[in-house]
Design an enzyme around this catalytic site. Sequence first.
Site, PDB file in Angstrom:
ATOM      1  N   HIS A 100      40.094  45.291  14.042  1.00  0.00           N
ATOM      2  CA  HIS A 100      39.717  44.840  15.461  1.00  0.00           C
ATOM      3  C   HIS A 100      40.878  44.074  16.039  1.00  0.00           C
ATOM      4  O   HIS A 100      41.790  43.307  15.135  1.00  0.00           O
ATOM      5  CB  HIS A 100      38.542  44.333  15.522  1.00  0.00           C
ATOM      6  CG  HIS A 100      37.190  44.639  14.922  1.00  0.00           C
ATOM      7  ND1 HIS A 100      36.817  44.671  13.633  1.00  0.00           N
ATOM      8  CD2 HIS A 100      35.971  45.339  15.532  1.00  0.00           C
ATOM      9  CE1 HIS A 100      35.761  45.237  13.448  1.00  0.00           C
ATOM     10  NE2 HIS A 100      35.263  45.766  14.788  1.00  0.00           N
ATOM     11  N   ASP A 103      40.738  40.426  14.765  1.00  0.00           N
ATOM     12  CA  ASP A 103      40.933  40.383  13.438  1.00  0.00           C
ATOM     13  C   ASP A 103      42.453  39.930  13.236  1.00  0.00           C
ATOM     14  O   ASP A 103      42.640  39.148  12.468  1.00  0.00           O
ATOM     15  CB  ASP A 103      40.843  41.283  12.691  1.00  0.00           C
ATOM     16  CG  ASP A 103      39.310  41.664  12.906  1.00  0.00           C
ATOM     17  OD1 ASP A 103      38.440  41.324  13.177  1.00  0.00           O
ATOM     18  OD2 ASP A 103      39.156  43.373  12.574  1.00  0.00           O
TER      19      ASP A 103
END
EC number: 5.3.1.5
Length: 436
Positions: A100, A103
Amino acid sequence: MSTGFFGDIAKIKYEGPDSTNPLAFRHYNPDEIVGGKRMEDHLRFAVAYWHTFTWPGGDPFGGQTFQRPWFEDTMQAAKLKADVAFEFFSLLGSPFYCFHDADVRPEGKNFAENTKNLNEIVDYFAQKQADTGVKLLWGTANLFSNRRFMSGAATNPDPDVFAFSAATVKTCMDATKTLGGANYVLWGGREGYETLLNTDLSRELDQLGRFLNLVVEYKYKIGFEGTILIEPKPQEPTKHQYDYDVATVYAFLQKNGLEKEVKVNIEQGHAILAGHSFEHELAMANAFGIFGSIDMNRNDYQSGWDTDQFPNNVPEMALAYYHVLAGGGFKNGGTNFDSKLRRQSLDPQDLLIGHIGGMDCCARGLKAAAKMIEDGALSKPLSERYAKWDSPEAQKMLRGELKLEEIAALVERDDINPEPKPGRQEYLENVVNRYV
């Protein structure tokens, strides 16, 4: 160059089923030929950036248990995390990874700063990919963690949140394309409701349909050749999610004219939450022609929530990969370990050991599945069970060449009075057990 996080651990190698080395593969041999294809090319393993390098080890009753040197929201920490991540991919021999946006980049004060940070880390990832040969299986946007998304992203009652979410997905699709990603995933963690008392269901579903159409349109505009995937989940964090399961997603895609454009990324744990088996969801996706990829993990069957544990049940894996192979195998998709350590697993080695065990389990399941297909162990009994449908009269019914009254006349004319045939479930269960 080693970051030192994993000490002096060498690259994980295949040592065979008799090995007792916890840092070696016993069943996953990347170059072993299974069903005419290298095992690595069948399984297409990927490491999830979020659970592996971002999750702090918390639970609803306690906070962080993991101490990682990159747990700071700075670009320097993000690059250290990337250094450790790509070292991990190389040690493990994982050909792919997934992420993501949240992240991999520090959180900015606004959309423009988030985009700048993401672009900087994408450049860093591109060099890491070139250095290691590791590829991106898929990218996605985190549209659920920040408080702005607490009432949804695409389905939010505030159009500004819809716009912010759409802009975020655009930048993440750009990043995925730049890094050569094979897929782009949409998971609607907040696309649902807590109560119908404050929810306009029809409006929110229309918003979600428009959002997905925007994504597909942009895919073609930028020439992204990967697959757009939706990841079904019935609930958690919302009480009810709109992408409940594969069948629900297919109905939604049909309603919006996207059933030829979007496929599904199926997670075992989400299937369990929906009251299904993993193989049920895989078989449904094959039946609808929308199978794309899998997130591999398992849930604790007693807990009732999404525990995201590493797979350890070979019979479950055998049936899962049976349906993957029966559907033609992965094309752009793969096996992403959306699995996380238990919060007491503090040693850096545990990250490797968890993935090694999961990869070995999947390898055993794959080999059993391939052998069942080669032997026709399940397909032959299945063909026999439905053989009568190949008769001319049955085919006429199926093709719509007989009207209801004609079928009724046929039953009366031929005095059709069918007797039930055995389902042989116990026999078939025993057949599966012979292979695992």
